[in-house]
Design a protein around this motif. Structure first.
Motif, PDB file in Angstrom:
ATOM      1  N   SER A 162      -2.756  11.000 -12.215  1.00 20.11           N
ATOM      2  CA  SER A 162      -3.191   9.629 -11.947  1.00 20.11           C
ATOM      3  C   SER A 162      -4.628   9.628 -11.448  1.00 20.11           C
ATOM      4  CB  SER A 162      -2.310   8.975 -10.886  1.00 20.11           C
ATOM      5  OG  SER A 162      -0.985   8.904 -11.296  1.00 20.11           O
ATOM      6  N   GLY A 163      -5.377   8.620 -11.826  1.00 17.89           N
ATOM      7  CA  GLY A 163      -6.723   8.434 -11.308  1.00 17.89           C
ATOM      8  C   GLY A 163      -6.664   7.603 -10.043  1.00 17.89           C
ATOM      9  N   VAL A 164      -7.392   8.020  -8.999  1.00 15.96           N
ATOM     10  CA  VAL A 164      -7.359   7.298  -7.733  1.00 15.96           C
ATOM     11  C   VAL A 164      -8.775   7.079  -7.204  1.00 15.96           C
ATOM     12  CG1 VAL A 164      -5.096   8.170  -7.054  1.00 15.96           C
ATOM     13  CG2 VAL A 164      -7.116   9.419  -6.389  1.00 15.96           C
ATOM     14  N   ARG A 165      -8.884   6.112  -6.301  1.00  9.26           N
ATOM     15  CA  ARG A 165     -10.122   5.867  -5.552  1.00  9.26           C
ATOM     16  C   ARG A 165      -9.766   5.984  -4.087  1.00  9.26           C
ATOM     17  NH1 ARG A 165     -11.281   0.590  -6.649  1.00  9.26           N
ATOM     18  NH2 ARG A 165     -10.153   0.016  -4.794  1.00  9.26           N
ATOM     19  N   THR A 166     -10.513   6.804  -3.355  1.00 12.42           N
ATOM     20  CA  THR A 166     -10.242   6.955  -1.929  1.00 12.42           C
ATOM     21  C   THR A 166     -10.843   5.778  -1.173  1.00 12.42           C
ATOM     22  OG1 THR A 166     -12.257   8.205  -1.486  1.00 12.42           O
ATOM     23  CG2 THR A 166     -10.311   9.469  -2.152  1.00 12.42           C
ATOM     24  N   ILE A 167     -10.491   5.666   0.107  1.00 13.03           N
ATOM     25  CA  ILE A 167     -11.053   4.579   0.899  1.00 13.03           C
ATOM     26  C   ILE A 167     -12.547   4.784   1.132  1.00 13.03           C
ATOM     27  CG2 ILE A 167      -8.905   3.919   2.027  1.00 13.03           C
ATOM     28  CD1 ILE A 167      -9.776   5.538   4.452  1.00 13.03           C
ATOM     29  N   GLY A 168     -13.033   5.990   0.895  1.00 14.64           N
ATOM     30  CA  GLY A 168     -14.470   6.268   0.994  1.00 14.64           C
ATOM     31  C   GLY A 168     -15.217   5.985  -0.287  1.00 14.64           C
TER      32      GLY A 168
ATOM     33  N   ALA B   5       0.829  -1.209   0.000  1.00 13.98           N
ATOM     34  CA  ALA B   5       0.000   0.000   0.000  1.00 13.98           C
ATOM     35  C   ALA B   5       0.859   1.254   0.000  1.00 13.98           C
ATOM     36  CB  ALA B   5      -0.941  -0.011   1.206  1.00 13.98           C
ATOM     37  N   VAL B   6       1.939   1.249   0.761  1.00 10.55           N
ATOM     38  CA  VAL B   6       2.844   2.407   0.797  1.00 10.55           C
ATOM     39  C   VAL B   6       3.499   2.597  -0.573  1.00 10.55           C
ATOM     40  CG1 VAL B   6       5.018   3.247   1.771  1.00 10.55           C
ATOM     41  CG2 VAL B   6       3.256   2.322   3.273  1.00 10.55           C
ATOM     42  N   ASP B   7       3.938   1.506  -1.202  1.00  9.52           N
ATOM     43  CA  ASP B   7       4.544   1.599  -2.529  1.00  9.52           C
ATOM     44  C   ASP B   7       3.535   2.141  -3.548  1.00  9.52           C
ATOM     45  OD1 ASP B   7       6.887   0.608  -1.511  1.00  9.52           O
ATOM     46  OD2 ASP B   7       6.525  -1.459  -2.182  1.00  9.52           O
ATOM     47  N   MET B   8       2.293   1.670  -3.458  1.00 12.23           N
ATOM     48  CA  MET B   8       1.248   2.136  -4.371  1.00 12.23           C
ATOM     49  C   MET B   8       1.010   3.633  -4.187  1.00 12.23           C
ATOM     50  SD  MET B   8      -2.501   2.760  -4.219  1.00 12.23           S
ATOM     51  CE  MET B   8      -2.661   2.157  -2.598  1.00 12.23           C
ATOM     52  N   ARG B   9       0.973   4.096  -2.969  1.00 12.93           N
ATOM     53  CA  ARG B   9       0.745   5.524  -2.707  1.00 12.93           C
ATOM     54  C   ARG B   9       1.937   6.374  -3.137  1.00 12.93           C
ATOM     55  NH1 ARG B   9      -1.614   3.389   2.474  1.00 12.93           N
ATOM     56  NH2 ARG B   9      -3.843   3.326   2.041  1.00 12.93           N
ATOM     57  N   ASN B  10       3.140   5.803  -3.069  1.00 10.69           N
ATOM     58  CA  ASN B  10       4.326   6.539  -3.509  1.00 10.69           C
ATOM     59  C   ASN B  10       4.402   6.635  -5.035  1.00 10.69           C
ATOM     60  OD1 ASN B  10       5.206   7.107  -0.924  1.00 10.69           O
ATOM     61  ND2 ASN B  10       6.457   5.257  -0.800  1.00 10.69           N
ATOM     62  N   GLN B  11       3.699   5.751  -5.744  1.00 13.90           N
ATOM     63  CA  GLN B  11       3.689   5.794  -7.200  1.00 13.90           C
ATOM     64  C   GLN B  11       2.746   6.859  -7.743  1.00 13.90           C
ATOM     65  OE1 GLN B  11       2.682   1.886  -8.505  1.00 13.90           O
ATOM     66  NE2 GLN B  11       4.661   1.006  -7.922  1.00 13.90           N
ATOM     67  N   MET B  12       1.939   7.463  -6.880  1.00 18.65           N
ATOM     68  CA  MET B  12       1.015   8.496  -7.333  1.00 18.65           C
ATOM     69  C   MET B  12       1.785   9.667  -7.905  1.00 18.65           C
ATOM     70  SD  MET B  12      -2.092   8.918  -4.644  1.00 18.65           S
ATOM     71  CE  MET B  12      -1.029   9.243  -3.282  1.00 18.65           C
ATOM     72  N   GLN B  13       1.252  10.194  -8.985  1.00 19.99           N
ATOM     73  CA  GLN B  13       1.819  11.389  -9.576  1.00 19.99           C
ATOM     74  C   GLN B  13       0.675  12.218 -10.151  1.00 19.99           C
ATOM     75  OE1 GLN B  13       4.482  10.171 -12.619  1.00 19.99           O
ATOM     76  NE2 GLN B  13       3.139   8.592 -13.405  1.00 19.99           N
TER      77      GLN B  13
ATOM     78  N   GLU C 221     -11.557  21.023  -5.765  1.00 16.60           N
ATOM     79  CA  GLU C 221     -10.270  20.483  -5.339  1.00 16.60           C
ATOM     80  C   GLU C 221     -10.375  20.090  -3.871  1.00 16.60           C
ATOM     81  OE1 GLU C 221      -7.350  23.430  -6.181  1.00 16.60           O
ATOM     82  OE2 GLU C 221      -7.507  23.154  -8.351  1.00 16.60           O
ATOM     83  N   LEU C 222      -9.923  18.884  -3.570  1.00 17.15           N
ATOM     84  CA  LEU C 222     -10.028  18.360  -2.214  1.00 17.15           C
ATOM     85  C   LEU C 222      -8.650  17.935  -1.719  1.00 17.15           C
ATOM     86  CD1 LEU C 222     -13.071  16.091  -3.019  1.00 17.15           C
ATOM     87  CD2 LEU C 222     -13.161  18.263  -1.818  1.00 17.15           C
ATOM     88  N   LEU C 223      -8.381  18.221  -0.461  1.00 19.84           N
ATOM     89  CA  LEU C 223      -7.117  17.850   0.154  1.00 19.84           C
ATOM     90  C   LEU C 223      -7.332  16.599   1.011  1.00 19.84           C
ATOM     91  CD1 LEU C 223      -4.166  18.728   0.485  1.00 19.84           C
ATOM     92  CD2 LEU C 223      -4.874  19.969   2.527  1.00 19.84           C
ATOM     93  N   PHE C 224      -6.609  15.530   0.704  1.00 18.50           N
ATOM     94  CA  PHE C 224      -6.731  14.264   1.413  1.00 18.50           C
ATOM     95  C   PHE C 224      -5.384  13.862   1.979  1.00 18.50           C
ATOM     96  CE2 PHE C 224     -10.662  13.851  -0.835  1.00 18.50           C
ATOM     97  CZ  PHE C 224     -11.419  12.949  -0.116  1.00 18.50           C
ATOM     98  N   ALA C 225      -5.416  13.073   3.047  1.00 11.90           N
ATOM     99  CA  ALA C 225      -4.198  12.450   3.560  1.00 11.90           C
ATOM    100  C   ALA C 225      -3.810  11.324   2.609  1.00 11.90           C
ATOM    101  CB  ALA C 225      -4.428  11.907   4.961  1.00 11.90           C
ATOM    102  N   LYS C 226      -2.532  11.067   2.465  1.00 18.23           N
ATOM    103  CA  LYS C 226      -2.084  10.004   1.574  1.00 18.23           C
ATOM    104  C   LYS C 226      -2.642   8.651   1.994  1.00 18.23           C
ATOM    105  CE  LYS C 226       2.219  10.834  -0.837  1.00 18.23           C
ATOM    106  NZ  LYS C 226       3.640  10.512  -0.887  1.00 18.23           N
ATOM    107  N   ASN C 227      -2.814   8.459   3.281  1.00 17.84           N
ATOM    108  CA  ASN C 227      -3.325   7.180   3.789  1.00 17.84           C
ATOM    109  C   ASN C 227      -4.770   6.931   3.386  1.00 17.84           C
ATOM    110  OD1 ASN C 227      -0.895   6.705   4.994  1.00 17.84           O
ATOM    111  ND2 ASN C 227      -1.547   7.393   7.020  1.00 17.84           N
ATOM    112  N   SER C 228      -5.477   7.969   2.958  1.00 14.68           N
ATOM    113  CA  SER C 228      -6.882   7.789   2.599  1.00 14.68           C
ATOM    114  C   SER C 228      -7.059   7.368   1.143  1.00 14.68           C
ATOM    115  CB  SER C 228      -7.662   9.075   2.854  1.00 14.68           C
ATOM    116  OG  SER C 228      -7.213  10.099   1.994  1.00 14.68           O
ATOM    117  N   ILE C 229      -5.974   7.199   0.410  1.00 18.68           N
ATOM    118  CA  ILE C 229      -6.057   6.726  -0.974  1.00 18.68           C
ATOM    119  C   ILE C 229      -6.105   5.204  -0.945  1.00 18.68           C
ATOM    120  CG2 ILE C 229      -4.948   6.692  -3.233  1.00 18.68           C
ATOM    121  CD1 ILE C 229      -5.980   9.458  -2.313  1.00 18.68           C
ATOM    122  N   GLY C 230      -7.199   4.668  -1.457  1.00 15.08           N
ATOM    123  CA  GLY C 230      -7.383   3.217  -1.427  1.00 15.08           C
ATOM    124  C   GLY C 230      -6.735   2.507  -2.586  1.00 15.08           C
TER     125      GLY C 230
END
Length: 169
Positions: free
Chosen positions: A41-47, A30-38, A70-79
């Motif tokens: 990129s399209g993402v899905r949050t944990i919500g 999960a940490v590696d996946m979140r570090n690959q964000m740039q 525009e929304l500010l999220f914590a990196k940990n909230s990216i699913g």
């Protein structure tokens, strides 16, 4: 203490080690996946919200959820970080090249011969097929309905039995 009494404790400790090891492995993925964000990129949050990454900082991510949003999220909230194809399919409804996934309308293209058979040509006549009920069963149904109505009239003519109750007061 004997080995038999220590065996349950050894098995328990071994199971705990295996469980924590697999949990650490998932957490590292999960940490590696979140570090690959740039950005882009399209993402899905944990919500369950789908958005596009606009900016990535050390602990936060700025997401573009729509025009002017525009929304500010914590990196940990990216699913999940999604591939461009998957993101477009989910968010925009854009499918990949559908021409490669053509499904024939009939099974004639799946047969080995290219010539139509006589059975196929007879079955493909443009005559409408009547799927409705036939008249003969309707007449039989009418006769049974009339017979039941006659029985009901005969029952009304006969005096009805009661359990000692009367309607008179």
């Amino acid at each position: 203490m004997s080995l038999v009494t220590l065996l349950p404790f050894i098995v328990l400790i071994g199971a705990m080690i295996l469980m924590t090891r697999s949990a650490k492995k998932k957490q590292q993925q999960a940490v590696d996946m979140r570090n690959q964000m740039q950005p882009g990129s399209g993402v899905r949050t944990i919500g369950g919200m789908y958005a596009t990454v606009k900016e990535v900082s050390e602990d936060t991510v700025l997401l573009d959820a729509g025009p002017g949003v525009e929304l500010l999220f914590a990196k940990n909230s990216i699913g999940a970080v999604l591939s461009d194809e998957e993101y477009n399919r989910i968010v925009h409804g854009i499918e990949h090249d559908l021409k490669s996934d053509v499904v024939p309308d009939d099974a004639s293209s799946l047969t080995e011969t290219d010539e139509p058979s006589d059975d196929a040509s007879a079955a493909s006549d443009d005559k409408p097929i009547d799927l409705g009920k036939k008249d003969a069963p309707d007449a039989a149904a009418d006769e049974t309905a009339e017979a039941k109505a006659d029985e009901a009239k005969a029952d009304e003519a006969e005096p009805k039995k009661t359990d000692g109750e009367s309607d008179a007061k």
